[in-house]
Write an enzyme that holds these catalytic residues in place. Structure first.
Site, PDB file in Angstrom:
ATOM      1  N   GLY A  45      -9.279   7.879   0.080  1.00  0.00           N
ATOM      2  CA  GLY A  45      -8.373   8.998   0.213  1.00  0.00           C
ATOM      3  C   GLY A  45      -7.154   8.523   0.975  1.00  0.00           C
ATOM      4  O   GLY A  45      -7.281   7.932   2.054  1.00  0.00           O
ATOM      5  N   ARG A  90      -5.459  -2.363  -0.241  1.00  0.00           N
ATOM      6  CA  ARG A  90      -5.296  -1.515  -1.426  1.00  0.00           C
ATOM      7  C   ARG A  90      -3.806  -1.276  -1.622  1.00  0.00           C
ATOM      8  O   ARG A  90      -3.119  -0.830  -0.707  1.00  0.00           O
ATOM      9  CB  ARG A  90      -6.045  -0.187  -1.289  1.00  0.00           C
ATOM     10  CG  ARG A  90      -7.561  -0.360  -1.162  1.00  0.00           C
ATOM     11  CD  ARG A  90      -8.304   0.938  -1.448  1.00  0.00           C
ATOM     12  NE  ARG A  90      -8.259   1.271  -2.860  1.00  0.00           N
ATOM     13  CZ  ARG A  90      -8.623   2.454  -3.349  1.00  0.00           C
ATOM     14  NH1 ARG A  90      -9.033   3.415  -2.534  1.00  0.00           N
ATOM     15  NH2 ARG A  90      -8.581   2.681  -4.651  1.00  0.00           N
ATOM     16  N   ASP A 239      -1.716   9.778  -4.109  1.00  0.00           N
ATOM     17  CA  ASP A 239      -1.725   8.534  -3.350  1.00  0.00           C
ATOM     18  C   ASP A 239      -0.322   7.985  -3.135  1.00  0.00           C
ATOM     19  O   ASP A 239      -0.105   7.199  -2.216  1.00  0.00           O
ATOM     20  CB  ASP A 239      -2.584   7.491  -4.072  1.00  0.00           C
ATOM     21  CG  ASP A 239      -4.060   7.817  -3.964  1.00  0.00           C
ATOM     22  OD1 ASP A 239      -4.713   7.285  -3.058  1.00  0.00           O
ATOM     23  OD2 ASP A 239      -4.559   8.632  -4.762  1.00  0.00           O
TER      24      ASP A 239
END
Length: 355
Positions: A45, A90, A239
Site C-alpha cells: 500500500g 519498489r 500508487d
C-alpha cells in the site's frame, strides 16, 4: 489492526502475505529487513510503504554510524547509499521515494554527520506516520461529500486501500468507513485482485472484521456486477498520480475504469498529496514494476500452469484521467480539468518549487 509499529528500537510489521490465515508480525532491527518486507509485499500500500521506509531510515542511520570509519562524511555517504537501496525496492508507488526524499532533503543534507541527527530522523518518521493518519481522516470526510443525500450506496473497490495499506483508516476504504458510519452504505463489492489476491485476503478481511457488509467477486465479474445494476460507484486508491490526473494503481484498475465508463458509473480515486508525482504529466512515463513469473504460475502454492510457459506480470496499470470522475484528497475533491485542480493542490501544499 495496526500494520506498522515503531517501538524506538525496532519496526514491527504485520506480515500481510500471511493474512487472513495467520496474524504474524515481523520484527525489523535492520533496514534491509524493512526493504525485504516492502519488496515481498509483507507491507504494502503506497502510504504504508512510505511510513515503513521512513522508520527504516532510522535503522539505516544507526548502521551508518556504527560502520563508518569516522564521523562526518563517511557516515553520510553510507546512509545515502542505504537510503537509495531502500528507495529502489519498489519503483511505482511514489510515496516510498517521497518519504525517503523528505527525510534526506529536510534533515540529512543539512547535517554534518548522521550521528547528530538520528533523533531528528526519528521525529520526522513519526511525523510522516501521524500525518498519514490525519490525511486519511480528512480524505474520508471529503469523499463522503460526493454522496450527500444518497442512501443504500453500493461501492466497488479494487485491491486494498484500507487500514492495512496506510497508517490510518485507509484511502478508498476510509471513504467507505465514513459512509458506513453515516448509515449510507449498503454494501462493498471487493474485487479479488489477482494474482496476489489483495482484495480477497486483505480488503474482504478488513471489512468483514469491521462488520461492514462486503461481497467478494473475482476481477472478471466486475463488469457483470455493473451490468446487473449492483454498483453505484467505484472507489480505488492509487500508487502514483501525474499532474494530468493519470492514475497508477494495482493491475486491473484500468479495466474496472473502462467498465465503469461503459456503464455510466462514477470512478473515484482516493489519495493523499504524497501520492501525486508533480514531476510527471503523462501516465505513460510512470515506471511499472514487473514481478516474478511464480506469482502467476502458482495459486496457493500449487502450480497451475506449464512450468516453462512465458508470463506477463505487471504489478500496476495506468488509468487515463479521462476515465477518472474525481480525485479525493485531504484538501477536498479534485475534478476536471485535473491539470488545474492538481496545480491548485500543489500550491495549497506549498509545493510550488517541486518540478
Amino acid at each position: 489492526m495496526r500494520s506498522i509499529n515503531w517501538t524506538g528500537e525496532e519496526l514491527i510489521l504485520l506480515d500481510q502475505t500471511k493474512l487472513p490465515g495467520e496474524e504474524v508480525y515481523i520484527h525489523c532491527t535492520d533496514w534491509r529487513q524493512v526493504g525485504e518486507a516492502i519488496k515481498k509485499l509483507r507491507v504494502r500500500g503506497a502510504p504504508a510503504i512510505g511510513v515503513a521506509a521512513a522508520y527504516g531510515l532510522i535503522l539505516a542511520a544507526k548502521e551508518a554510524v556504527a560502520k563508518a570509519s569516522e564521523p562526518g562524511a563517511a557516515e553520510k555517504s553510507l546512509f545515502l547509499e542505504y537510503s537509495e537501496e531502500l528507495k529502489n525496492t519498489r519503483p511505482t508507488a511514489v510515496n516510498l521515494a517521497w518519504a525517503i526524499d523528505r527525510i534526506v532533503n529536510r534533515i540529512v543534507y543539512q547535517a554534518d554527520s548522521i550521528s547528530e541527527v538520528i533523533s531528528l530522523i526519528e521525529a520526522e518518521a513519526t511525523a510522516i506516520e501521524l500525518e498519514d493518519v490525519q490525511l486519511n481522516k480528512c480524505m474520508a470526510k471529503a469523499g463522503a461529500t460526493l454522496f450527500e443525500g444518497q442512501e443504500n450506496i453500493r461501492i466497488l473497490t479494487h485491491c486494498n486501500a484500507g487500514a492495512l495499506a496506510t497508517a490510518g483508516l485507509g484511502t478508498a476504504l476510509g471513504v467507505v468507513r465514513e459512509l458506513h458510519q453515516n448509515g449510507q452504505l449498503k454494501r462493498v463489492y471487493a474485487d479479488e485482485t489477482r494474482p496476489l489476491l489483495q482484495g480477497a485476503r486483505l480488503t474482504a478481511f478488513e471489512l468483514h472484521r469491521d462488520g461492514i457488509p462486503v461481497t467478494l467477486l473475482t476481477d472478471n465479474m466486475a463488469a457483470y456486477a455493473m451490468q446487473q445494476g449492483l454498483i453505484d460507484a467505484v472507489i480505488v486508491g492509487a500508487d502514483r498520480i501525474t499532474t494530468a490526473g493519470d492514475v497508477a494503481n494495482k493491475i486491473g484498475t484500468y479495466g474496472v475504469a473502462l467498465a465503469a465508463k461503459a456503464h455510466n458509473i462514477p470512478f473515484y480515486v482516493a489519495a493523499p498529496y504524497s501520492t501525486f508525482d508533480f514531476t510527471l504529466q503523462d501516465g505513460k512515463d510512470i515506471p511499472i514494476e514487473m514481478r516474478g513469473d511464480e506469482e502467476v504460475k502458482h495459486f496457493g502454492g500449487v502450480l497451475t500452469a506449464p512450468p516453462d510457459v512465458d508470463v506477463l506480470n505487471p504489478a500496476f496499470d495506468v488509468t487515463p484521467h479521462e476515465l477518472v470522475s474525481a480525485i479525493i484528497t485531504e484538501e477536498g475533491v479534485l475534478k476536471a480539468p485535473f491539470t488545474e485542480s492538481i496545480e491548485r493542490l500543489k500550491q495549497k501544499k506549498g509545493l510550488d518549487g517541486v518540478e
